[in-house]
Design an enzyme around this catalytic site. Structure first.
Site, PDB file in Angstrom:
ATOM      1  N   TRP A  36       0.596  -1.065  -0.223  1.00 42.01           N
ATOM      2  CA  TRP A  36       0.296   0.217   0.040  1.00 42.01           C
ATOM      3  C   TRP A  36       0.809   1.348   0.137  1.00 42.01           C
ATOM      4  O   TRP A  36       1.884   1.761   0.465  1.00 42.01           O
ATOM      5  CB  TRP A  36      -1.127   0.225   1.541  1.00 42.01           C
ATOM      6  CG  TRP A  36      -1.727   1.725   1.585  1.00 42.01           C
ATOM      7  CD1 TRP A  36      -0.910   2.284   2.147  1.00 42.01           C
ATOM      8  CD2 TRP A  36      -3.029   1.584   1.362  1.00 42.01           C
ATOM      9  NE1 TRP A  36      -1.736   3.312   2.677  1.00 42.01           N
ATOM     10  CE2 TRP A  36      -2.406   2.978   1.918  1.00 42.01           C
ATOM     11  CE3 TRP A  36      -3.501   1.281   0.498  1.00 42.01           C
ATOM     12  CZ2 TRP A  36      -4.309   4.197   1.751  1.00 42.01           C
ATOM     13  CZ3 TRP A  36      -4.972   1.923   0.572  1.00 42.01           C
ATOM     14  CH2 TRP A  36      -5.389   3.098   0.862  1.00 42.01           C
ATOM     15  N   MET A  37       0.572   2.613  -0.733  1.00 39.70           N
ATOM     16  CA  MET A  37       1.072   3.566  -0.684  1.00 39.70           C
ATOM     17  C   MET A  37      -0.153   4.754  -0.504  1.00 39.70           C
ATOM     18  O   MET A  37      -1.613   3.579  -1.060  1.00 39.70           O
ATOM     19  CB  MET A  37       1.540   3.798  -2.389  1.00 39.70           C
ATOM     20  CG  MET A  37       1.455   5.165  -2.369  1.00 39.70           C
ATOM     21  SD  MET A  37       2.738   5.429  -4.125  1.00 39.70           S
ATOM     22  CE  MET A  37       4.433   5.336  -4.172  1.00 39.70           C
ATOM     23  N   ASP A  39       0.146   9.029   1.041  1.00 40.07           N
ATOM     24  CA  ASP A  39       0.573  10.630   0.714  1.00 40.07           C
ATOM     25  C   ASP A  39       2.581  10.680   0.371  1.00 40.07           C
ATOM     26  O   ASP A  39       2.806   9.406   0.839  1.00 40.07           O
ATOM     27  CB  ASP A  39       0.968  11.204   2.032  1.00 40.07           C
ATOM     28  CG  ASP A  39       0.236  11.944   3.214  1.00 40.07           C
ATOM     29  OD1 ASP A  39      -1.498  11.270   2.542  1.00 40.07           O
ATOM     30  OD2 ASP A  39       0.118  12.235   3.767  1.00 40.07           O
ATOM     31  N   GLN A  55       4.323   7.059   2.304  1.00 40.79           N
ATOM     32  CA  GLN A  55       3.384   6.410   3.518  1.00 40.79           C
ATOM     33  C   GLN A  55       2.854   4.927   2.656  1.00 40.79           C
ATOM     34  O   GLN A  55       2.487   4.927   1.541  1.00 40.79           O
ATOM     35  CB  GLN A  55       1.929   7.174   3.601  1.00 40.79           C
ATOM     36  CG  GLN A  55       1.936   8.511   4.509  1.00 40.79           C
ATOM     37  CD  GLN A  55       2.256   8.117   5.713  1.00 40.79           C
ATOM     38  OE1 GLN A  55       1.642   7.509   6.679  1.00 40.79           O
ATOM     39  NE2 GLN A  55       3.666   8.687   5.399  1.00 40.79           N
ATOM     40  N   PHE A  98       3.630   8.825  10.261  1.00 42.88           N
ATOM     41  CA  PHE A  98       3.305   9.592   9.705  1.00 42.88           C
ATOM     42  C   PHE A  98       3.547  10.288   8.665  1.00 42.88           C
ATOM     43  O   PHE A  98       4.852  10.465   8.815  1.00 42.88           O
ATOM     44  CB  PHE A  98       1.749   9.843  10.306  1.00 42.88           C
ATOM     45  CG  PHE A  98       1.088   9.194  10.571  1.00 42.88           C
ATOM     46  CD1 PHE A  98       1.208   7.226  10.265  1.00 42.88           C
ATOM     47  CD2 PHE A  98      -0.565   9.504  11.151  1.00 42.88           C
ATOM     48  CE1 PHE A  98      -0.533   6.743  10.861  1.00 42.88           C
ATOM     49  CE2 PHE A  98      -1.759   9.058  10.876  1.00 42.88           C
ATOM     50  CZ  PHE A  98      -1.347   7.243  11.075  1.00 42.88           C
ATOM     51  N   SER A  99       3.293  11.075   7.568  1.00 46.27           N
ATOM     52  CA  SER A  99       4.192  11.685   6.606  1.00 46.27           C
ATOM     53  C   SER A  99       4.164  12.761   6.899  1.00 46.27           C
ATOM     54  O   SER A  99       4.239  13.515   8.432  1.00 46.27           O
ATOM     55  CB  SER A  99       2.784  12.839   6.181  1.00 46.27           C
ATOM     56  OG  SER A  99       2.008  11.980   5.159  1.00 46.27           O
ATOM     57  N   ARG A 167      -0.241  16.405  13.262  1.00 49.72           N
ATOM     58  CA  ARG A 167       0.641  15.525  11.899  1.00 49.72           C
ATOM     59  C   ARG A 167       0.824  16.302  10.685  1.00 49.72           C
ATOM     60  O   ARG A 167       0.234  17.657  10.428  1.00 49.72           O
ATOM     61  CB  ARG A 167       0.297  14.518  11.840  1.00 49.72           C
ATOM     62  CG  ARG A 167      -1.376  15.070  11.248  1.00 49.72           C
ATOM     63  CD  ARG A 167      -2.060  13.338  10.691  1.00 49.72           C
ATOM     64  NE  ARG A 167      -3.241  13.752   9.848  1.00 49.72           N
ATOM     65  CZ  ARG A 167      -4.235  13.728  11.588  1.00 49.72           C
ATOM     66  NH1 ARG A 167      -4.477  13.600  12.509  1.00 49.72           N
ATOM     67  NH2 ARG A 167      -6.032  13.164  10.689  1.00 49.72           N
TER      68      ARG A 167
HETATM   69  C1  FRU Z   1      -3.533  12.297   4.447  1.00 50.68           C
HETATM   70  C2  FRU Z   1      -2.722  11.165   5.822  1.00 50.68           C
HETATM   71  C3  FRU Z   1      -1.583  12.022   6.336  1.00 50.68           C
HETATM   72  C4  FRU Z   1      -1.190  11.067   8.061  1.00 50.68           C
HETATM   73  C5  FRU Z   1      -1.437  10.434   6.687  1.00 50.68           C
HETATM   74  C6  FRU Z   1      -0.964   8.854   7.550  1.00 50.68           C
HETATM   75  O1  FRU Z   1      -3.942  11.197   3.843  1.00 50.68           O
HETATM   76  O2  FRU Z   1      -4.136  10.853   6.775  1.00 50.68           O
HETATM   77  O3  FRU Z   1      -2.549  13.341   8.187  1.00 50.68           O
HETATM   78  O4  FRU Z   1       0.180  11.919   8.316  1.00 50.68           O
HETATM   79  O5  FRU Z   1      -2.174   9.878   5.783  1.00 50.68           O
HETATM   80  O6  FRU Z   1      -0.935   7.894   6.346  1.00 50.68           O
END
Ligand code: FRU
Length: 495
Positions: A36-37, A39, A55, A98-99, A167
């Site tokens: 899975w991919m 952001d 991600q 996370f991102s 985040r």
């Molecule tokens: C956006 C998000 C970000 C978070 C990430 C988690 O698509 O929800 O806010 O960091 O994806 O995978």
């Protein structure tokens, strides 16, 4: 030291990647190495290459424990996978990395700033998520997490702000050598806000200001902010959750928002002048930008949407998720313009040209077909004829399938329809968008790459992106008009 969790991810992706044939992926859009991919993260230019992290859950094609996948490129189109950069392997990020963003340090190392996520047990027995900002430093392949992580936590947010929704730091270096970052947050009223932080050295961070506040106007939480100067304006990009549609804007639930305005350096606040969607199609979210060495601001996004990504059958697909085409962005007449990066032109082959083709009904001009295509189409009403009622380009087409872009000059509405593109799920398959055309004249540049379409309208005034699932054998392209039009087409294969 590489952790067990990271070592396992690296080993797993190396083996599973081999099970995916080249033709089963997009040719020049980055897709998940395996699994899975979502952001784009850490989009940057470092040691002579473009770096794009993402991600990533390597283990299956669903969202899960977030790692940072990693790829590099010379032209932003041909990507080489590198080993997973970050894994959720520390007490402060054990439930996800996370991102975030990336920046180069004065000593030549690359600094990654990301959100660490943990699920914390509550007194009542339930769980809540806590998000903090963390750092990792590396050489472009291996990254070591900073010993003093997290560097920003609940003590660094304004009174009443959420510790759960904090985040997606986007970091950059100022002209004076200091660092800044913007982070998505949620204020006491439940609405999104963008927080601004500064740092002398990239490691010790201080809260500066609330750069912008949603005040419950554009969705709720604001994710994945980016903030930069462009053509004399300041631009704040963010991806709001839970948007309400407004006219032809913001139809995607999890949408995209471009705020154009000014930046008051005294109060460290953004002054909004106008707002618009970034993409008017079905699949686009969480965009991030970089500045190229030659000064171009280039943006790309996750070419998916949280509301439409549920089209898979359990575990049938070895990869899920791809990035959009990188787009050169600019501001013209107070609006965001996007163009496919110029590097794409080097991939053009087999030029086919039709000029002033006057037709009615359906035509399939010789030499125009394919699923990796760069095609520019200009239409206008034919002199002496009534205004046509509808024009359509149909592609990824055979007896069973087709995807279309259709335009009705009476309403000036352009519609993408991918109902017949191989999806077996009742998710959104159409989107209508108001376009700014005069007297039935429309210009489209359509880019196809096996599993997607991106249509750049009127020299990039708007973009409509959507992914397709259509069998690759469906490679027909046809044009339809109800009435009569006069059309120019220039078409290339992208090889
Ligand atoms: C956006 C998000 C970000 C978070 C990430 C988690 O698509 O929800 O806010 O960091 O994806 O995978």
């Amino acid at each position: 030291m590489i952790s067990q969790t990271l070592r396992e991810a690296r080993k797993f992706e190396e083996v599973s990647e081999k099970m995916i044939a080249e033709e089963e992926r997009p040719a020049f859009h980055l897709s998940a190495r395996t699994g899975w991919m979502n952001d784009p993260n850490g989009f940057s230019y470092y040691k002579g290459k473009y770096h794009l992290f993402y991600q990533y859950n390597p283990y299956n094609s669903y969202w899960g424990p977030m790692h940072w996948g990693h790829a590099v490129s010379d032209d932003l189109l041909h990507w080489e996978y590198l080993p997973t950069a970050l894994a959720p392997d520390e007490f402060y990020d054990r439930d996800g990395c996370f991102s975030g963003g990336a920046v180069t340090l004065p000593d030549g190392r690359q600094l990654l700033m990301y959100t660490g996520v943990i699920r914390e047990r509550q007194a009542n027995g339930g769980y809540t998520e806590v998000q903090t900002q963390c750092l990792a430093v590396g050489d472009g392949v291996d990254y070591e997490k900073y010993e003093n992580n997290p560097v920003l936590d609940e003590r660094d947010v304004p009174e009443g702000s959420s510790r759960k929704d904090f985040r997606d730091p986007k970091v950059w270096q100022e002209a004076d050598g200091t660092y800044r970052c913007v982070v998505g947050s949620r204020s006491a009223d439940g609405s999104g806000q963008i927080l601004l932080y500064s740092s002398e050295d990239g490691f010790r961070w201080q809260f500066k200001s609330i750069l912008a506040s949603n005040r419950n106007r554009f969705g709720k939480m604001w994710e994945c902010p980016d903030f930069f100067q462009l053509d004399g304006k300041w631009v704040l990009l963010t991806s709001p959750q839970d948007m309400l549609p407004r006219g032809f804007e913001y139809h995607n639930g999890n949408g995209t928002l471009c705020l154009i305005g000014d930046y008051d350096r005294e109060t460290e606040s953004f002054i909004e002048e106008s707002d618009q969607s970034v993409d008017y199609g079905i699949d686009f979210y969480a965009m991030q930008t970089l500045l190229t060495a030659d000064g171009r601001r280039v943006m790309l996004g996750w070419m998916q949407n949280w509301d439409t990504c549920n089209h898979r059958r359990e575990n049938e697909e070895p990869w899920f998720g791809q990035m959009s085409l990188p787009r050169e962005i600019s501001i013209r007449n107070g609006r965001l313009y996007q163009k496919p990066i110029r590097e794409l032109e080097a991939m053009r082959r087999n030029k086919v040209v039709y000029e002033k083709l006057v037709f009615s009904g359906t035509i399939c001009p010789d030499g125009i077909r394919g699923r990796r295509v760069d095609m520019e189409v200009v239409i206008r009403p034919e002199e002496g004829c009534d205004m046509y009622r509808k024009f359509a380009i149909r592609f990824a087409q055979n007896e069973m399938y087709q995807t279309s872009l259709s335009y009705r000059p009476g309403e000036s509405v352009l519609k993408v329809d991918r109902k017949f593109s191989g999806s077996r799920r009742a998710i959104i398959h159409q989107r209508r968008s108001k376009v700014f055309c005069k007297d039935g004249a429309l210009k489209l540049r359509v880019i196809l790459d096996r599993f997607s379409v991106e249509a750049f309208v009127n020299d990039g005034e708007q973009v409509i992106s959507a992914v397709l699932y259509t069998d690759q054998a469906a490679d027909g392209i046809s044009f339809f008009v109800d009435g009569t039009v006069n059309m120019d087409v220039v078409k290339y294969d992208l090889i």
